[in-house]
Every structure is written in structure tokens, then in C-alpha cells.
Design a protein around this motif. Structure first.
Motif, short mmCIF file in Angstrom:
data_model
loop_
_atom_site.label_atom_id
_atom_site.label_comp_id
_atom_site.label_asym_id
_atom_site.label_seq_id
_atom_site.Cartn_x
_atom_site.Cartn_y
_atom_site.Cartn_z
N ASP A 114 -19.83 0.98 46.79
CA ASP A 114 -18.45 0.64 47.19
C ASP A 114 -17.46 1.60 46.57
O ASP A 114 -16.58 2.16 47.25
CB ASP A 114 -18.09 -0.78 46.72
CG ASP A 114 -18.65 -1.87 47.64
OD1 ASP A 114 -19.20 -1.52 48.69
OD2 ASP A 114 -18.54 -3.04 47.27
N LEU A 115 -17.58 1.79 45.27
CA LEU A 115 -16.63 2.67 44.56
C LEU A 115 -16.79 4.12 44.99
O LEU A 115 -15.80 4.85 45.11
CB LEU A 115 -16.83 2.54 43.05
CG LEU A 115 -16.25 1.28 42.40
CD1 LEU A 115 -16.65 1.21 40.94
CD2 LEU A 115 -14.74 1.24 42.54
N ALA A 116 -18.02 4.55 45.20
CA ALA A 116 -18.25 5.93 45.63
C ALA A 116 -17.61 6.18 47.00
O ALA A 116 -16.97 7.21 47.22
CB ALA A 116 -19.75 6.23 45.68
N THR A 117 -17.76 5.24 47.90
CA THR A 117 -17.14 5.36 49.22
C THR A 117 -15.62 5.40 49.10
O THR A 117 -14.95 6.19 49.78
CB THR A 117 -17.57 4.19 50.11
OG1 THR A 117 -18.98 4.23 50.30
CG2 THR A 117 -16.88 4.25 51.47
N ALA A 148 -17.63 7.26 40.31
CA ALA A 148 -17.71 5.79 40.30
C ALA A 148 -18.39 5.30 39.03
O ALA A 148 -17.92 4.36 38.38
CB ALA A 148 -18.46 5.30 41.55
N ARG A 149 -19.50 5.94 38.65
CA ARG A 149 -20.23 5.51 37.46
C ARG A 149 -19.42 5.75 36.19
O ARG A 149 -19.42 4.92 35.27
CB ARG A 149 -21.57 6.24 37.39
CG ARG A 149 -22.53 5.85 38.51
CD ARG A 149 -23.86 6.58 38.41
NE ARG A 149 -24.72 6.27 39.53
CZ ARG A 149 -25.47 5.18 39.62
NH1 ARG A 149 -25.45 4.28 38.66
NH2 ARG A 149 -26.23 4.97 40.68
N VAL A 190 -7.17 8.88 36.10
CA VAL A 190 -6.55 8.08 35.03
C VAL A 190 -6.05 6.76 35.60
O VAL A 190 -6.26 5.69 35.00
CB VAL A 190 -5.40 8.87 34.36
CG1 VAL A 190 -4.63 7.97 33.39
CG2 VAL A 190 -5.95 10.10 33.64
N ALA A 191 -5.42 6.81 36.76
CA ALA A 191 -4.96 5.57 37.40
C ALA A 191 -6.14 4.69 37.78
O ALA A 191 -6.07 3.46 37.67
CB ALA A 191 -4.13 5.90 38.64
N GLY A 192 -7.24 5.31 38.20
CA GLY A 192 -8.43 4.55 38.56
C GLY A 192 -8.98 3.76 37.39
O GLY A 192 -9.41 2.60 37.55
N VAL A 193 -8.97 4.35 36.21
CA VAL A 193 -9.42 3.63 35.02
C VAL A 193 -8.49 2.46 34.74
O VAL A 193 -8.94 1.34 34.48
CB VAL A 193 -9.48 4.57 33.79
CG1 VAL A 193 -9.76 3.78 32.52
CG2 VAL A 193 -10.54 5.65 34.00
N ARG A 194 -7.19 2.69 34.83
CA ARG A 194 -6.23 1.60 34.57
C ARG A 194 -6.40 0.47 35.57
O ARG A 194 -6.41 -0.71 35.20
CB ARG A 194 -4.80 2.14 34.62
CG ARG A 194 -3.75 1.06 34.37
CD ARG A 194 -2.34 1.63 34.44
NE ARG A 194 -2.11 2.42 35.64
CZ ARG A 194 -1.96 1.90 36.86
NH1 ARG A 194 -2.02 0.59 37.04
NH2 ARG A 194 -1.75 2.69 37.89
#
Length: 202
Positions: free
Chosen positions: A128-131, A160-161, A86-90
Motif C-alpha cells: 500500500d505504502l509503496a504504491t 515505504a519500509r 520528512v512530511a511522510g514520517v510526521r
């Protein structure tokens, strides 16, 4: 020149490059302008960076490292994978407001020019995001939030996707700026898939 002044010159050049990237973007930024902004000669610039791609690529990498470090510091305070997602989306939704997120903006607005900086260490957005997310995926698996039969690298890329989609593509059934709505989405759709045994036959 001694090591400390050399480091100072590099920092000045990268600071100047970041200012110009934010102001003008990749295409419109020139090596001459970076040298002038930094207050150094072109000769000094070329002693440290052979060309524009190497210079701007180094500036982008430094910005990216700062951005990911700040994001990691926030996510590390959260106790569950759901809270982290949830924080990642924000965080993703507000990337354009953060100076350190300039690379993400440039990657979207000037993809060809951004790709030209790849030789300086810049990679694709999904990798990048996956790592970045892999340690959080591994932590979730260790806590039992993700089924042990999942390929964790594959999960990290899928996460990531999902986050890119939620952060950048408007929809009609979820308000990505509403943390409660994002939390419901994660609990209904994302986490059940991660808890399920991927080897179980349907």
C-alpha cells in the motif's frame, strides 16, 4: 429500489461499520450491530454485502482511500523529495490520531482479522505504502533527486519500509517527532543512497 437510495443505504452501512470498527475493532463488531447502527434491516445489509468480511473490508477500503487522499494533498504542496519524506514520517507518526488511519491501527492490532477482509480489496501495508509513494519517487527521479539507474518500484518499496521503521520503532539516535532530526537523517543517509549510481561497482 432506485440507484440513489441504494447508494444512500450503502453509505449508511459503511458509516455505521466505521463507527463500530473505531469503537470495538474487527473481531467484536457484528453484522447485526452494523445494521442496527445504520438503521436498516439485516436483509437490506445482505442485499449489498454478502458477509461480515465484505462489509468491513469495504469500510476499511473507504477509510484508507480517504486517508491516502488527505496525505497526498499535503505532499503535493511540497517541492522536494526530501521535504515529502520528512512530511511522510510526521504523517505516519500521527496516524493513530486520524480517523482515516483506522485501517493502519487495525492492521497492527488485529492482523488475522484484518487479513480476513483482504477479499474486499485490502492489501498489505508495505505494498500500500509503496504504491502511494511511487508517484513521488518518479517525480524525484524526473527532477534528478534519484539516480536514473534505480528501479523506481524498488525505491518506492524501500522508502515505504524506511518510513514504517521511523514511524513505529523507537530509536536512540533520532527523535522521529523532531522534523529537524528527521531532515538531518534523510540528508545524511537516505538521499545519498538514492543519488548514488546503483550500477557502480564498489
Amino acid at each position: 429500489m432506485t440507484e440513489a437510495p441504494t447508494t444512500q443505504v450503502v453509505d449508511r452501512l459503511l458509516d455505521a461499520a466505521q463507527v463500530l470498527l473505531a469503537r470495538k475493532g474487527i473481531r467484536a463488531t457484528t453484522v447485526i450491530e452494523v445494521a442496527e447502527e445504520a438503521g436498516v434491516s439485516r436483509a437490506w445489509l445482505y442485499r449489498h454485502f454478502p458477509d461480515k468480511s465484505a462489509l468491513l473490508g469495504a469500510a476499511i477500503v473507504r477509510l484508507s482511500d480517504s486517508y491516502w487522499s488527505d496525505a497526498r494533498a499535503e505532499l503535493d504542496t511540497l517541492g522536494t523529495f526530501t521535504e515529502q519524506l520528512v512530511a511522510g514520517v510526521r504523517i505516519g507518526r500521527h496516524t493513530y490520531d486520524e480517523p482515516g488511519a483506522l485501517p493502519l491501527r487495525l492492521r497492527m492490532t488485529e492482523p488475522e482479522e484484518f487479513a480476513a477482509c483482504a477479499g474486499a480489496g485490502v492489501t498489505g501495508l508495505v505494498p500500500d505504502l509503496a504504491t502511494f509513494w511511487l508517484p513521488y519517487v518518479e517525480g524525484a527521479a524526473a527532477r534528478g533527486e534519484i539516480h536514473p539507474h534505480h528501479d523506481l518500484a524498488e525505491v518506492a518499496e524501500w522508502v515505504a519500509r524506511v518510513l514504517i521503521s521511523l514511524g513505529t520503532i523507537p530509536g536512540e539516535t533520532i527523535d522521529a517527532d523532531d522534523p529537524a532530526a528527521v531532515l538531518r537523517h534523510m540528508r545524511r543517509f537516505v538521499l545519498p543512497g538514492l543519488r548514488a549510481d546503483p550500477l557502480r561497482e564498489s
